[in-house]
Write a protein that holds these residues in place. Structure first.
Motif, PDB file in Angstrom:
ATOM      1  N   ASP A   2       0.903  -1.207   0.044  1.00  0.00           N
ATOM      2  CA  ASP A   2       0.058   0.043   0.059  1.00  0.00           C
ATOM      3  C   ASP A   2       0.886   1.359   0.057  1.00  0.00           C
ATOM      4  O   ASP A   2       1.991   1.254   0.405  1.00  0.00           O
ATOM      5  CB  ASP A   2      -0.658  -0.250   1.232  1.00  0.00           C
ATOM      6  CG  ASP A   2      -2.140   1.114   1.179  1.00  0.00           C
ATOM      7  OD1 ASP A   2      -1.781   1.867   0.530  1.00  0.00           O
ATOM      8  OD2 ASP A   2      -3.311   0.776   1.778  1.00  0.00           O
ATOM      9  N   ALA A   3       0.329   2.521  -0.390  1.00  0.00           N
ATOM     10  CA  ALA A   3       1.212   3.546  -0.409  1.00  0.00           C
ATOM     11  C   ALA A   3       1.359   4.249   0.912  1.00  0.00           C
ATOM     12  O   ALA A   3       2.549   4.629   0.922  1.00  0.00           O
ATOM     13  CB  ALA A   3       0.313   4.589  -1.452  1.00  0.00           C
ATOM     14  N   ARG A   4       0.557   3.872   1.741  1.00  0.00           N
ATOM     15  CA  ARG A   4       0.614   4.249   3.226  1.00  0.00           C
ATOM     16  C   ARG A   4       1.840   3.508   3.667  1.00  0.00           C
ATOM     17  O   ARG A   4       2.511   3.941   4.585  1.00  0.00           O
ATOM     18  CB  ARG A   4      -0.551   4.267   3.828  1.00  0.00           C
ATOM     19  CG  ARG A   4      -1.641   5.290   3.593  1.00  0.00           C
ATOM     20  CD  ARG A   4      -2.898   5.116   4.131  1.00  0.00           C
ATOM     21  NE  ARG A   4      -3.475   3.691   4.014  1.00  0.00           N
ATOM     22  CZ  ARG A   4      -4.768   3.800   4.006  1.00  0.00           C
ATOM     23  NH1 ARG A   4      -5.772   4.581   4.198  1.00  0.00           N
ATOM     24  NH2 ARG A   4      -5.118   2.435   3.883  1.00  0.00           N
ATOM     25  N   GLN A  40      -0.458   8.040  15.084  1.00  0.00           N
ATOM     26  CA  GLN A  40      -1.484   8.719  14.237  1.00  0.00           C
ATOM     27  C   GLN A  40      -1.998   7.896  13.014  1.00  0.00           C
ATOM     28  O   GLN A  40      -3.288   8.051  12.742  1.00  0.00           O
ATOM     29  CB  GLN A  40      -0.540   9.946  13.498  1.00  0.00           C
ATOM     30  CG  GLN A  40      -0.249  11.077  14.736  1.00  0.00           C
ATOM     31  CD  GLN A  40       0.499  12.038  14.421  1.00  0.00           C
ATOM     32  OE1 GLN A  40       1.101  12.191  13.174  1.00  0.00           O
ATOM     33  NE2 GLN A  40       0.765  13.141  15.158  1.00  0.00           N
ATOM     34  N   ARG A  41      -1.028   7.252  12.382  1.00  0.00           N
ATOM     35  CA  ARG A  41      -1.715   6.332  11.480  1.00  0.00           C
ATOM     36  C   ARG A  41      -2.589   5.172  12.024  1.00  0.00           C
ATOM     37  O   ARG A  41      -3.602   5.237  11.249  1.00  0.00           O
ATOM     38  CB  ARG A  41      -0.480   5.535  10.699  1.00  0.00           C
ATOM     39  CG  ARG A  41      -0.739   4.801   9.526  1.00  0.00           C
ATOM     40  CD  ARG A  41      -0.916   5.636   8.114  1.00  0.00           C
ATOM     41  NE  ARG A  41       0.083   6.544   8.057  1.00  0.00           N
ATOM     42  CZ  ARG A  41       1.199   6.850   7.493  1.00  0.00           C
ATOM     43  NH1 ARG A  41       1.458   5.391   6.908  1.00  0.00           N
ATOM     44  NH2 ARG A  41       2.110   7.593   7.515  1.00  0.00           N
ATOM     45  N   ILE A  42      -2.369   4.773  12.852  1.00  0.00           N
ATOM     46  CA  ILE A  42      -3.568   3.992  13.379  1.00  0.00           C
ATOM     47  C   ILE A  42      -4.774   4.404  13.822  1.00  0.00           C
ATOM     48  O   ILE A  42      -5.761   3.773  13.503  1.00  0.00           O
ATOM     49  CB  ILE A  42      -2.761   2.848  14.609  1.00  0.00           C
ATOM     50  CG1 ILE A  42      -1.839   1.924  14.291  1.00  0.00           C
ATOM     51  CG2 ILE A  42      -3.963   2.338  15.424  1.00  0.00           C
ATOM     52  CD1 ILE A  42      -0.903   1.549  15.286  1.00  0.00           C
ATOM     53  N   ASP A  43      -4.629   5.662  14.458  1.00  0.00           N
ATOM     54  CA  ASP A  43      -5.732   6.425  14.978  1.00  0.00           C
ATOM     55  C   ASP A  43      -6.638   6.771  13.700  1.00  0.00           C
ATOM     56  O   ASP A  43      -7.816   6.862  13.670  1.00  0.00           O
ATOM     57  CB  ASP A  43      -5.332   7.691  15.756  1.00  0.00           C
ATOM     58  CG  ASP A  43      -4.778   7.390  17.261  1.00  0.00           C
ATOM     59  OD1 ASP A  43      -5.021   6.144  17.720  1.00  0.00           O
ATOM     60  OD2 ASP A  43      -4.356   8.247  17.794  1.00  0.00           O
ATOM     61  N   GLY A  44      -6.041   7.419  12.541  1.00  0.00           N
ATOM     62  CA  GLY A  44      -6.554   7.679  11.313  1.00  0.00           C
ATOM     63  C   GLY A  44      -7.381   6.455  10.516  1.00  0.00           C
ATOM     64  O   GLY A  44      -8.623   6.232  10.128  1.00  0.00           O
ATOM     65  N   ALA A  45      -6.679   5.120  10.650  1.00  0.00           N
ATOM     66  CA  ALA A  45      -7.464   4.077  10.382  1.00  0.00           C
ATOM     67  C   ALA A  45      -8.564   3.583  11.057  1.00  0.00           C
ATOM     68  O   ALA A  45      -9.627   3.352  10.392  1.00  0.00           O
ATOM     69  CB  ALA A  45      -6.529   2.987  10.070  1.00  0.00           C
ATOM     70  N   VAL A  46      -8.283   3.927  12.255  1.00  0.00           N
ATOM     71  CA  VAL A  46      -9.678   3.219  13.162  1.00  0.00           C
ATOM     72  C   VAL A  46     -10.644   4.180  13.135  1.00  0.00           C
ATOM     73  O   VAL A  46     -11.877   3.832  13.030  1.00  0.00           O
ATOM     74  CB  VAL A  46      -9.085   3.251  14.802  1.00  0.00           C
ATOM     75  CG1 VAL A  46     -10.129   2.899  15.612  1.00  0.00           C
ATOM     76  CG2 VAL A  46      -8.073   1.921  14.869  1.00  0.00           C
ATOM     77  N   GLU A  47     -10.411   5.433  13.263  1.00  0.00           N
ATOM     78  CA  GLU A  47     -11.392   6.544  12.869  1.00  0.00           C
ATOM     79  C   GLU A  47     -12.160   6.334  11.421  1.00  0.00           C
ATOM     80  O   GLU A  47     -13.510   6.360  11.550  1.00  0.00           O
ATOM     81  CB  GLU A  47     -10.907   7.978  12.795  1.00  0.00           C
ATOM     82  CG  GLU A  47     -11.880   8.982  12.928  1.00  0.00           C
ATOM     83  CD  GLU A  47     -11.189  10.356  13.003  1.00  0.00           C
ATOM     84  OE1 GLU A  47     -11.881  11.389  12.509  1.00  0.00           O
ATOM     85  OE2 GLU A  47     -10.228  10.525  13.545  1.00  0.00           O
ATOM     86  N   ARG A  48     -11.449   6.282  10.519  1.00  0.00           N
ATOM     87  CA  ARG A  48     -12.133   5.867   9.000  1.00  0.00           C
ATOM     88  C   ARG A  48     -12.930   4.459   9.390  1.00  0.00           C
ATOM     89  O   ARG A  48     -14.093   4.514   8.708  1.00  0.00           O
ATOM     90  CB  ARG A  48     -11.109   5.561   8.007  1.00  0.00           C
ATOM     91  CG  ARG A  48     -10.385   6.826   7.655  1.00  0.00           C
ATOM     92  CD  ARG A  48      -9.517   6.919   6.303  1.00  0.00           C
ATOM     93  NE  ARG A  48      -8.516   5.798   6.308  1.00  0.00           N
ATOM     94  CZ  ARG A  48      -7.451   6.045   6.907  1.00  0.00           C
ATOM     95  NH1 ARG A  48      -7.235   7.325   7.536  1.00  0.00           N
ATOM     96  NH2 ARG A  48      -6.378   5.229   7.121  1.00  0.00           N
ATOM     97  N   ARG A  49     -12.501   3.526  10.043  1.00  0.00           N
ATOM     98  CA  ARG A  49     -13.362   2.339  10.103  1.00  0.00           C
ATOM     99  C   ARG A  49     -14.663   2.524  10.994  1.00  0.00           C
ATOM    100  O   ARG A  49     -15.649   2.179  10.655  1.00  0.00           O
ATOM    101  CB  ARG A  49     -12.547   1.039  10.660  1.00  0.00           C
ATOM    102  CG  ARG A  49     -11.234   0.523   9.792  1.00  0.00           C
ATOM    103  CD  ARG A  49     -10.761  -0.686  10.523  1.00  0.00           C
ATOM    104  NE  ARG A  49      -9.632  -1.325   9.711  1.00  0.00           N
ATOM    105  CZ  ARG A  49      -8.874  -1.681   9.990  1.00  0.00           C
ATOM    106  NH1 ARG A  49      -8.817  -2.087  11.197  1.00  0.00           N
ATOM    107  NH2 ARG A  49      -7.735  -2.216   9.083  1.00  0.00           N
TER     108      ARG A  49
END
Length: 142
Positions: A2-4, A40-49
């Motif tokens: 993945d790009a991320r 921050q990356r994990i928080d963003g992914a959890v928030e999107r989910r």
């Protein structure tokens, strides 16, 4: 990949290069900085989910509210109407025999009442009052 993930790998490589250049005394600060980026990356992914799941739940609730219930079938309404008409004849006769015109009126008020309750049950908002004009243009609202 993945790009991320590629971006995170670049961040890790940059952190390791900085550690080699700056030495062990900055290791703790560099690791903390990298872990903060991972958090921050994990928080963003959890928030999107969570947002996606919440939106999906809202869609399910909206679909359930719009779709008719299983008991609101056309056959049930038709059958209820037929039974009401069939029972109206003997009820009218009993009402007239017992109390003449007032008995007939009482029996028909009961028949109409039962049918009104059934209609209100199968069509919520049917007797919800008069419609009024919206203050924002020409749309009508309940």
């Amino acid at each position: 990949m993945d790009a991320r993930d590629a971006e995170l790998k670049k961040e890790l490589n940059a952190t390791l290069r900085a550690r080699r250049e700056l030495g062990e005394e900055y290791e703790s600060a560099l690791v903390d900085s990298f872990l903060e980026k991972v958090d921050q990356r994990i928080d963003g992914a959890v928030e999107r989910r969570v947002r996606r799941q919440f939106a999906e739940q809202q869609m399910v609730v909206a679909r359930d509210a719009r779709s008719p219930r299983a008991t609101d079938s056309w056959g049930e309404r038709f059958g209820f109407g037929i039974v009401s008409l069939v029972l109206a004849v003997p009820l009218s006769a009993i009402g007239v025999g017992a109390a003449n015109l007032p008995g007939l009126i009482v029996s028909w008020v009961g028949i109409v009442g039962v049918n009104a309750v059934q209609a209100a049950r199968t069509n919520p908002g049917l007797f919800g009052g008069r419609r009024r004009r919206s203050s924002q243009g020409g749309d009508w609202e309940d």
